[in-house]
Write a protein that holds these residues in place. Structure first.
Motif, PDB file in Angstrom:
ATOM      1  N   VAL A   1       0.813  -1.223   0.000  1.00 33.43           N
ATOM      2  CA  VAL A   1       0.000   0.000   0.000  1.00 33.43           C
ATOM      3  C   VAL A   1       0.846   1.273   0.000  1.00 33.43           C
ATOM      4  N   LEU A   2       2.146   1.125   0.233  1.00 34.54           N
ATOM      5  CA  LEU A   2       3.018   2.299   0.348  1.00 34.54           C
ATOM      6  C   LEU A   2       3.325   2.907  -1.021  1.00 34.54           C
ATOM      7  N   PRO A   3       3.667   4.197  -1.032  1.00 40.13           N
ATOM      8  CA  PRO A   3       4.061   4.836  -2.291  1.00 40.13           C
ATOM      9  C   PRO A   3       5.416   4.311  -2.766  1.00 40.13           C
ATOM     10  N   PRO A   4       5.717   4.498  -4.057  1.00 43.39           N
ATOM     11  CA  PRO A   4       6.960   3.962  -4.629  1.00 43.39           C
ATOM     12  C   PRO A   4       8.227   4.339  -3.867  1.00 43.39           C
ATOM     13  N   ALA A   5       8.327   5.554  -3.385  1.00 40.92           N
ATOM     14  CA  ALA A   5       9.542   5.962  -2.658  1.00 40.92           C
ATOM     15  C   ALA A   5       9.732   5.128  -1.393  1.00 40.92           C
ATOM     16  N   ALA A   6       8.653   4.840  -0.707  1.00 39.54           N
ATOM     17  CA  ALA A   6       8.745   4.024   0.505  1.00 39.54           C
ATOM     18  C   ALA A   6       9.087   2.582   0.153  1.00 39.54           C
ATOM     19  N   LEU A   7       8.538   2.082  -0.954  1.00 40.66           N
ATOM     20  CA  LEU A   7       8.879   0.724  -1.396  1.00 40.66           C
ATOM     21  C   LEU A   7      10.357   0.632  -1.762  1.00 40.66           C
ATOM     22  N   SER A   8      10.877   1.694  -2.327  1.00 35.88           N
ATOM     23  CA  SER A   8      12.302   1.744  -2.641  1.00 35.88           C
ATOM     24  C   SER A   8      13.138   1.652  -1.369  1.00 35.88           C
ATOM     25  N   ASP A   9      12.680   2.324  -0.315  1.00 36.29           N
ATOM     26  CA  ASP A   9      13.374   2.255   0.975  1.00 36.29           C
ATOM     27  C   ASP A   9      13.336   0.835   1.529  1.00 36.29           C
ATOM     28  N   VAL A  10      12.190   0.159   1.389  1.00 35.23           N
ATOM     29  CA  VAL A  10      12.063  -1.228   1.850  1.00 35.23           C
ATOM     30  C   VAL A  10      13.020  -2.123   1.057  1.00 35.23           C
ATOM     31  N   ALA A  11      13.071  -1.926  -0.260  1.00 35.90           N
ATOM     32  CA  ALA A  11      13.974  -2.714  -1.101  1.00 35.90           C
ATOM     33  C   ALA A  11      15.426  -2.510  -0.654  1.00 35.90           C
ATOM     34  N   ALA A  12      15.797  -1.279  -0.377  1.00 32.21           N
ATOM     35  CA  ALA A  12      17.167  -0.990   0.071  1.00 32.21           C
ATOM     36  C   ALA A  12      17.446  -1.654   1.418  1.00 32.21           C
ATOM     37  N   LEU A  13      16.498  -1.578   2.328  1.00 33.94           N
ATOM     38  CA  LEU A  13      16.663  -2.199   3.649  1.00 33.94           C
ATOM     39  C   LEU A  13      16.828  -3.711   3.515  1.00 33.94           C
ATOM     40  N   LEU A  14      16.003  -4.339   2.687  1.00 29.83           N
ATOM     41  CA  LEU A  14      16.096  -5.793   2.505  1.00 29.83           C
ATOM     42  C   LEU A  14      17.392  -6.192   1.797  1.00 29.83           C
ATOM     43  N   THR A  15      17.809  -5.398   0.833  1.00 25.33           N
ATOM     44  CA  THR A  15      19.054  -5.692   0.121  1.00 25.33           C
ATOM     45  C   THR A  15      20.236  -5.668   1.086  1.00 25.33           C
ATOM     46  N   VAL A  16      20.268  -4.687   1.948  1.00 25.72           N
ATOM     47  CA  VAL A  16      21.334  -4.602   2.949  1.00 25.72           C
ATOM     48  C   VAL A  16      21.209  -5.747   3.959  1.00 25.72           C
ATOM     49  N   THR A  17      19.990  -6.042   4.354  1.00 28.95           N
ATOM     50  CA  THR A  17      19.757  -7.099   5.337  1.00 28.95           C
ATOM     51  C   THR A  17      20.257  -8.449   4.836  1.00 28.95           C
ATOM     52  N   PHE A  18      19.978  -8.750   3.572  1.00 23.67           N
ATOM     53  CA  PHE A  18      20.365 -10.049   3.030  1.00 23.67           C
ATOM     54  C   PHE A  18      21.794 -10.071   2.496  1.00 23.67           C
ATOM     55  N   GLU A  19      22.423  -8.939   2.338  1.00 25.65           N
ATOM     56  CA  GLU A  19      23.834  -8.822   1.945  1.00 25.65           C
ATOM     57  C   GLU A  19      24.297  -9.911   0.980  1.00 25.65           C
ATOM     58  N   GLY A  20      23.692  -9.965  -0.174  1.00 24.57           N
ATOM     59  CA  GLY A  20      24.101 -10.942  -1.178  1.00 24.57           C
ATOM     60  C   GLY A  20      23.443 -12.296  -1.022  1.00 24.57           C
ATOM     61  N   GLY A  21      22.667 -12.509   0.037  1.00 27.80           N
ATOM     62  CA  GLY A  21      21.975 -13.773   0.243  1.00 27.80           C
ATOM     63  C   GLY A  21      20.708 -13.879  -0.571  1.00 27.80           C
ATOM     64  N   LEU A  22      20.355 -12.774  -1.223  1.00 22.76           N
ATOM     65  CA  LEU A  22      19.187 -12.736  -2.099  1.00 22.76           C
ATOM     66  C   LEU A  22      19.392 -11.571  -3.053  1.00 22.76           C
ATOM     67  N   ALA A  23      19.195 -11.826  -4.329  1.00 20.97           N
ATOM     68  CA  ALA A  23      19.458 -10.802  -5.346  1.00 20.97           C
ATOM     69  C   ALA A  23      18.521  -9.609  -5.186  1.00 20.97           C
ATOM     70  N   GLY A  24      19.068  -8.431  -5.379  1.00 22.28           N
ATOM     71  CA  GLY A  24      18.270  -7.211  -5.318  1.00 22.28           C
ATOM     72  C   GLY A  24      17.138  -7.215  -6.328  1.00 22.28           C
ATOM     73  N   ASP A  25      17.380  -7.824  -7.490  1.00 21.78           N
ATOM     74  CA  ASP A  25      16.326  -7.915  -8.509  1.00 21.78           C
ATOM     75  C   ASP A  25      15.150  -8.743  -8.014  1.00 21.78           C
ATOM     76  N   THR A  26      15.440  -9.791  -7.282  1.00 13.41           N
ATOM     77  CA  THR A  26      14.368 -10.635  -6.728  1.00 13.41           C
ATOM     78  C   THR A  26      13.547  -9.840  -5.724  1.00 13.41           C
ATOM     79  N   ILE A  27      14.223  -9.114  -4.870  1.00 15.25           N
ATOM     80  CA  ILE A  27      13.534  -8.291  -3.876  1.00 15.25           C
ATOM     81  C   ILE A  27      12.656  -7.258  -4.575  1.00 15.25           C
ATOM     82  N   ALA A  28      13.218  -6.553  -5.534  1.00 17.69           N
ATOM     83  CA  ALA A  28      12.465  -5.526  -6.257  1.00 17.69           C
ATOM     84  C   ALA A  28      11.271  -6.134  -6.990  1.00 17.69           C
ATOM     85  N   SER A  29      11.467  -7.277  -7.622  1.00 18.58           N
ATOM     86  CA  SER A  29      10.381  -7.928  -8.366  1.00 18.58           C
ATOM     87  C   SER A  29       9.218  -8.291  -7.451  1.00 18.58           C
TER      88      SER A  29
END
Length: 100
Positions: A60-88
């Motif tokens: 339900v969040l706006p795109p900018a907030a979703l981008s923040d979530v994607a960045a947080l998850l990318t850092v959290t998984f540190e290569g354990g999951l591709a950023g493209d997968t998270i974004a998709s």
């Protein structure tokens, strides 16, 4: 701090209250952290499942907030999951929400 904000103000600790409020995590961050805590992250399937669960909650969040979530998850998984997968997964959940 363990005190009511009004009590801090009454006791003259306004700056301590401001500092606490500035350093507090966002609600979105807390939602992400809670979902991660409840997930099995030791294997890829578990990480993808966690991202999907988070994506459903934040769709339900706006795109900018979703981008923040994607960045947080990318850092959290540190290569354990591709950023493209998270974004998709975040995009798919957002589009599904918009379609409903």
């Amino acid at each position: 701090m363990g005190k009511d904000p009004a009590q801090l103000i009454e006791e003259g600790h306004v700056e301590a209250l401001r500092t606490a409020l500035r350093s507090a995590p966002t609600l979105t961050t807390l939602v992400v952290q809670e979902a991660l805590t409840c997930s099995t992250l030791s294997h890829v399937e578990g990480r993808v499942s966690a991202v999907r669960a988070i994506a459903e909650k934040v769709a339900v969040l706006p795109p900018a907030a979703l981008s923040d979530v994607a960045a947080l998850l990318t850092v959290t998984f540190e290569g354990g999951l591709a950023g493209d997968t998270i974004a998709s997964e975040l995009i798919a959940a957002s589009l599904a929400h918009q379609a409903s």
